[in-house]
Design a protein around this motif. Structure first.
Motif, PDB file in Angstrom:
ATOM      1  N   UNK A   1       0.821  -1.209   0.000  1.00  0.00           N
ATOM      2  CA  UNK A   1       0.000   0.000   0.000  1.00  0.00           C
ATOM      3  C   UNK A   1       0.858   1.264   0.000  1.00  0.00           C
ATOM      4  N   UNK A   2       2.036   1.203   0.637  1.00  0.00           N
ATOM      5  CA  UNK A   2       2.947   2.348   0.582  1.00  0.00           C
ATOM      6  C   UNK A   2       3.540   2.498  -0.806  1.00  0.00           C
ATOM      7  N   UNK A   3       3.748   1.372  -1.489  1.00  0.00           N
ATOM      8  CA  UNK A   3       4.214   1.442  -2.864  1.00  0.00           C
ATOM      9  C   UNK A   3       3.193   2.102  -3.768  1.00  0.00           C
ATOM     10  N   UNK A   4       1.931   1.846  -3.496  1.00  0.00           N
ATOM     11  CA  UNK A   4       0.859   2.465  -4.293  1.00  0.00           C
ATOM     12  C   UNK A   4       0.791   3.962  -4.025  1.00  0.00           C
ATOM     13  N   UNK A   5       0.829   4.357  -2.753  1.00  0.00           N
ATOM     14  CA  UNK A   5       0.812   5.785  -2.427  1.00  0.00           C
ATOM     15  C   UNK A   5       2.043   6.494  -2.981  1.00  0.00           C
ATOM     16  N   UNK A   6       3.187   5.806  -2.930  1.00  0.00           N
ATOM     17  CA  UNK A   6       4.425   6.377  -3.471  1.00  0.00           C
ATOM     18  C   UNK A   6       4.294   6.613  -4.973  1.00  0.00           C
ATOM     19  N   UNK A   7       3.721   5.640  -5.674  1.00  0.00           N
ATOM     20  CA  UNK A   7       3.565   5.781  -7.128  1.00  0.00           C
ATOM     21  C   UNK A   7       2.548   6.860  -7.485  1.00  0.00           C
ATOM     22  N   UNK A   8       1.602   7.093  -6.575  1.00  0.00           N
ATOM     23  CA  UNK A   8       0.600   8.142  -6.786  1.00  0.00           C
ATOM     24  C   UNK A   8       1.101   9.516  -6.336  1.00  0.00           C
ATOM     25  N   UNK A   9       2.359   9.537  -5.849  1.00  0.00           N
ATOM     26  CA  UNK A   9       2.980  10.776  -5.359  1.00  0.00           C
ATOM     27  C   UNK A   9       2.189  11.405  -4.202  1.00  0.00           C
ATOM     28  N   UNK A  10       1.579  10.548  -3.403  1.00  0.00           N
ATOM     29  CA  UNK A  10       0.828  11.010  -2.237  1.00  0.00           C
ATOM     30  C   UNK A  10       1.593  10.771  -0.940  1.00  0.00           C
ATOM     31  N   UNK A  11       2.766  10.140  -1.057  1.00  0.00           N
ATOM     32  CA  UNK A  11       3.547   9.821   0.121  1.00  0.00           C
ATOM     33  C   UNK A  11       5.006   9.680  -0.286  1.00  0.00           C
ATOM     34  N   UNK A  12       5.908  10.085   0.606  1.00  0.00           N
ATOM     35  CA  UNK A  12       7.341   9.942   0.350  1.00  0.00           C
ATOM     36  C   UNK A  12       7.948   9.095   1.468  1.00  0.00           C
ATOM     37  N   UNK A  13       8.285   7.869   1.144  1.00  0.00           N
ATOM     38  CA  UNK A  13       8.793   6.946   2.165  1.00  0.00           C
ATOM     39  C   UNK A  13      10.165   7.358   2.686  1.00  0.00           C
ATOM     40  N   UNK A  14      10.860   8.222   1.975  1.00  0.00           N
ATOM     41  CA  UNK A  14      12.215   8.597   2.380  1.00  0.00           C
ATOM     42  C   UNK A  14      12.245   9.783   3.344  1.00  0.00           C
ATOM     43  N   UNK A  15      11.097  10.350   3.604  1.00  0.00           N
ATOM     44  CA  UNK A  15      11.016  11.424   4.596  1.00  0.00           C
ATOM     45  C   UNK A  15      10.822  10.815   5.987  1.00  0.00           C
ATOM     46  N   UNK A  16      11.162  11.570   7.043  1.00  0.00           N
ATOM     47  CA  UNK A  16      10.914  11.067   8.393  1.00  0.00           C
ATOM     48  C   UNK A  16       9.454  10.642   8.566  1.00  0.00           C
ATOM     49  N   UNK A  17       9.255   9.543   9.270  1.00  0.00           N
ATOM     50  CA  UNK A  17       7.903   9.032   9.480  1.00  0.00           C
ATOM     51  C   UNK A  17       7.031  10.108  10.137  1.00  0.00           C
ATOM     52  N   UNK A  18       5.823  10.310   9.649  1.00  0.00           N
ATOM     53  CA  UNK A  18       4.951  11.375  10.173  1.00  0.00           C
ATOM     54  C   UNK A  18       4.318  11.005  11.507  1.00  0.00           C
ATOM     55  N   UNK A  19       5.153  11.005  12.548  1.00  0.00           N
ATOM     56  CA  UNK A  19       4.694  10.623  13.879  1.00  0.00           C
ATOM     57  C   UNK A  19       5.029  11.747  14.856  1.00  0.00           C
ATOM     58  N   UNK A  20       4.060  12.532  15.282  1.00  0.00           N
ATOM     59  CA  UNK A  20       4.309  13.693  16.154  1.00  0.00           C
ATOM     60  C   UNK A  20       5.044  13.339  17.447  1.00  0.00           C
ATOM     61  N   UNK A  21       4.765  12.158  17.999  1.00  0.00           N
ATOM     62  CA  UNK A  21       5.365  11.765  19.279  1.00  0.00           C
ATOM     63  C   UNK A  21       6.876  11.603  19.196  1.00  0.00           C
ATOM     64  N   UNK A  22       7.431  11.534  17.988  1.00  0.00           N
ATOM     65  CA  UNK A  22       8.869  11.312  17.831  1.00  0.00           C
ATOM     66  C   UNK A  22       9.656  12.599  17.567  1.00  0.00           C
ATOM     67  N   UNK A  23       8.975  13.694  17.395  1.00  0.00           N
ATOM     68  CA  UNK A  23       9.638  14.887  16.878  1.00  0.00           C
ATOM     69  C   UNK A  23      10.568  15.583  17.866  1.00  0.00           C
ATOM     70  N   UNK A  24      10.510  15.228  19.134  1.00  0.00           N
ATOM     71  CA  UNK A  24      11.362  15.885  20.125  1.00  0.00           C
ATOM     72  C   UNK A  24      12.423  14.964  20.713  1.00  0.00           C
ATOM     73  N   UNK A  25      12.694  13.831  20.042  1.00  0.00           N
ATOM     74  CA  UNK A  25      13.746  12.944  20.525  1.00  0.00           C
ATOM     75  C   UNK A  25      14.472  12.331  19.331  1.00  0.00           C
ATOM     76  N   UNK A  26      15.363  11.378  19.594  1.00  0.00           N
ATOM     77  CA  UNK A  26      16.208  10.840  18.528  1.00  0.00           C
ATOM     78  C   UNK A  26      15.459   9.941  17.551  1.00  0.00           C
ATOM     79  N   UNK A  27      14.187   9.739  17.736  1.00  0.00           N
ATOM     80  CA  UNK A  27      13.396   8.963  16.776  1.00  0.00           C
ATOM     81  C   UNK A  27      12.922   9.815  15.595  1.00  0.00           C
ATOM     82  N   UNK A  28      13.122  11.106  15.670  1.00  0.00           N
ATOM     83  CA  UNK A  28      12.609  12.007  14.636  1.00  0.00           C
ATOM     84  C   UNK A  28      13.238  11.757  13.270  1.00  0.00           C
ATOM     85  N   UNK A  29      14.393  11.091  13.239  1.00  0.00           N
ATOM     86  CA  UNK A  29      15.073  10.839  11.963  1.00  0.00           C
ATOM     87  C   UNK A  29      14.709   9.493  11.340  1.00  0.00           C
TER      88      UNK A  29
END
Length: 448
Positions: free
Chosen positions: A200-228
């Motif tokens: 399903x991520x491959x489908x979203x990637x091909x539809x240009x609706x998602x970029x798997x190479x960007x940091x995972x969109x998880x707000x809980x990780x943005x203030x620690x070393x998981x943000x990368x």
């Protein structure tokens, strides 16, 4: 006599202490697994309780469970020695879900909208029976022997294969089922469902609706070393997040599957113990985290439910397939996909044709290469939510082979160099079933 009585009491107390320390915590796992499996197998595939207990639930300590099915209420319950009761309810379109006392069984719920297109084409691209095809370069005697050998002989119960399907150049060249099963039987793929989630991520990637190479969109990780940590890291199972996956004891994976209300949070809440892309470790929690990420890509829960089927499952005619949900309404993308053997093979065919399904490109051809390229630290055994043979795990099978794998030996093998898809469903994994022998026999039956 009094002395022996005291010794007996002491030994009994010692036994109770040992039981409480080693076994009692497992009772919840046993009853949870049993209730869930009984509800799913009965209401999805119409298996009787007697059959489920003698086959599906007859391994290790799962057989300790006492089970009941309530037909009118559409649920199953299980206890162990009268303790640790678990209940699993069945809901049409969502499958069976383990629930606790906080779950509102009266509240309404959304179900995925299914679309079944009829085009009067034979399998695999339509609903009609496959056309008989004979290939001059196939040694059918050798092929059929290899398939027969994958099943138990009379009075044996070792291999426990339920189905084998061999597709060559889009044509079924061998198909066999164990007694009690058929082409219409719904079979649990366990972790083969992970390959559905990844696709399903491959489908979203091909539809240009998602970029798997960007940091995972998880707000809980943005203030620690998981943000990368990127979605790419998650798909490759090398995020570096803490996780314990072992099914013979209480661990992160079993707590998630048999006690968690929201399985998408099980891995999300874990700390990072390694840097991303430096340490490969298989994690069902990661896949359910990805299911949660998918859910957040849509404005409504209904859109999330529909997407899995409209973008992939129904799109390629896997109309029998059912993905079950947790209490929070997330698809359990790590483990709970059910389908017929023929429909499981269609996922393999989609990848064999690099994302093209009868002329329609479901995902970019580059995605097929992406999932079948070894990830860092896996020794050539794993790609992106697919298992690989690049490291020679099966020495007599082609090295370009890759597969969807599931607990107890569920496999969809994809062999591009031979134009082959091979499906095996059963109740025994690599420790007891000789997959290398089966693959050697099937591949060897094709002479050119």
């Amino acid at each position: 006599m009094k002395r022996y009585y005291k010794i007996a009491i002491f030994l009994f107390i010692l036994f109770l202490g040992y039981f409480a320390f080693t076994t009692y915590p497992k009772l919840e796992l046993i009853s949870g697994f049993s209730a869930k499996n009984v509800a799913s197998a009965h209401f999805i595939d119409n298996r009787s309780l007697e059959f489920i207990e003698k086959t599906d639930n007859d391994f290790d300590v799962i057989g300790w469970a006492s089970n009941q099915i309530n037909e009118s209420g559409k649920y199953a319950e299980a206890t162990v020695f009268g303790l640790k009761k678990w209940k699993a309810i069945y809901r049409q379109g969502l499958g069976a879900t383990l629930i606790d006392d906080s779950f509102d069984t009266i509240k309404g719920y959304e179900v995925p909208k299914r679309i079944q297109l009829k085009n009067n084409l034979p399998f695999p691209y339509g609903e009609l029976e496959p056309r008989d095809t004979l290939f001059g370069n196939v040694d059918y005697a050798k092929l059929n022997q290899a398939v027969t050998n994958a099943f138990d002989a009379k009075d044996e119960d070792n291999k426990r294969t339920r189905s084998v399907l061999v597709i060559y150049k889009d044509k079924i060249i061998a198909e066999k089922y164990a007694v009690g099963f058929s082409k219409n039987s719904m079979l649990l793929g366990w972790s083969m469902t992970k390959s559905i989630t990844g696709t399903l991520f491959g489908i979203l990637q091909s539809q240009k609706k998602f970029d798997i190479y960007k940091p995972a969109p998880i707000p809980e990780w943005q203030n620690d070393n998981r943000k990368n940590i990127t979605t790419n890291d998650l798909l490759h199972m090398n995020s570096g997040l803490e996780w314990d996956e072992a099914y013979d004891r209480i661990c992160d994976a079993t707590i998630m599957l048999f006690q968690s209300k929201d399985m998408s949070h099980s891995q999300l809440e874990k700390p990072a113990v390694f840097k991303p892309n430096t340490h490969w470790y298989y994690s069902s929690g990661t896949t359910n985290l990805l299911s949660g990420i998918l859910r957040k890509q849509f404005k409504t829960h209904q859109e999330y439910l529909d997407f899995w089927y409209s973008a992939l499952i129904d799109k390629i005619g896997m109309h029998s397939m059912l993905i079950e949900t947790d209490m929070a309404g997330n698809y359990v993308g790590s483990s709970y996909g059910w389908a017929t053997t023929r429909d499981w093979s269609k996922l393999g065919l989609l990848y064999l044709h690099k994302g093209n399904w009868n002329g329609e490109q479901i995902f970019d051809a580059s995605w097929e290469k992406y999932v079948s390229t070894p990830t860092v630290g896996s020794n050539g055994d794993y790609g992106a939510h697919f298992w690989l043979n690049a490291g020679g795990h099966y020495p007599d099978a082609p090295r370009d082979m890759y597969s969807c794998n599931g607990f107890q030996g569920q496999k969809v093998f994809i062999i591009p160099s031979k134009d082959l898809v091979i499906v095996r469903m059963g109740l025994t994994g690599d420790a007891k079933f000789d997959f290398n022998k089966m693959l050697k026999g099937v591949v060897g039956s094709i002479t050119k």
